[in-house]
Design a protein around this motif. Structure first.
Motif: not given
Length: 102
Positions: A38, A89-92, A96-98, A100
């Protein structure tokens, strides 16, 4: 393509004429932590990459290397081996969002 964190920049007053106007950033590749998937952990190496997108210190970016970097829009015939191809912008990972950016 890799995920990397911008950790600095390079100023080079003397360089190949094709490189004039290219912003040079120091990037540290980021890896998913084996112990805690995570989270990210920084890789050991650093890369200098050309940036035409306006990334800044602390940003998470997409990094292309080799022939893929040379095909990046707007870089023409620059003699490069690494380029920033996106600002993340974001990674999951596995739900699990790692990361944002908000």
């Amino acid at each position: 393509m890799f995920l990397a964190r911008v950790i600095g920049h390079v100023v080079a007053t003397r360089k190949d004429p094709q490189m004039i106007g290219g912003k040079l950033l120091i990037l540290r590749p980021m890896l998913v932590d084996d112990q805690d998937p995570s989270k990210f952990r920084p890789g050991m190496n650093t890369v200098v990459a050309v940036d035409r997108l306006g990334a800044g210190e602390g940003d998470l970016v997409l990094l292309a290397q080799g022939s893929s970097a040379r095909r990046t829009e707007g870089l023409g015939d620059m003699p490069i081996d690494a380029a920033v191809t996106g600002i993340v912008d974001c990674v999951s990972v596995s739900g699990n969002q790692l990361f944002n950016a908000d």
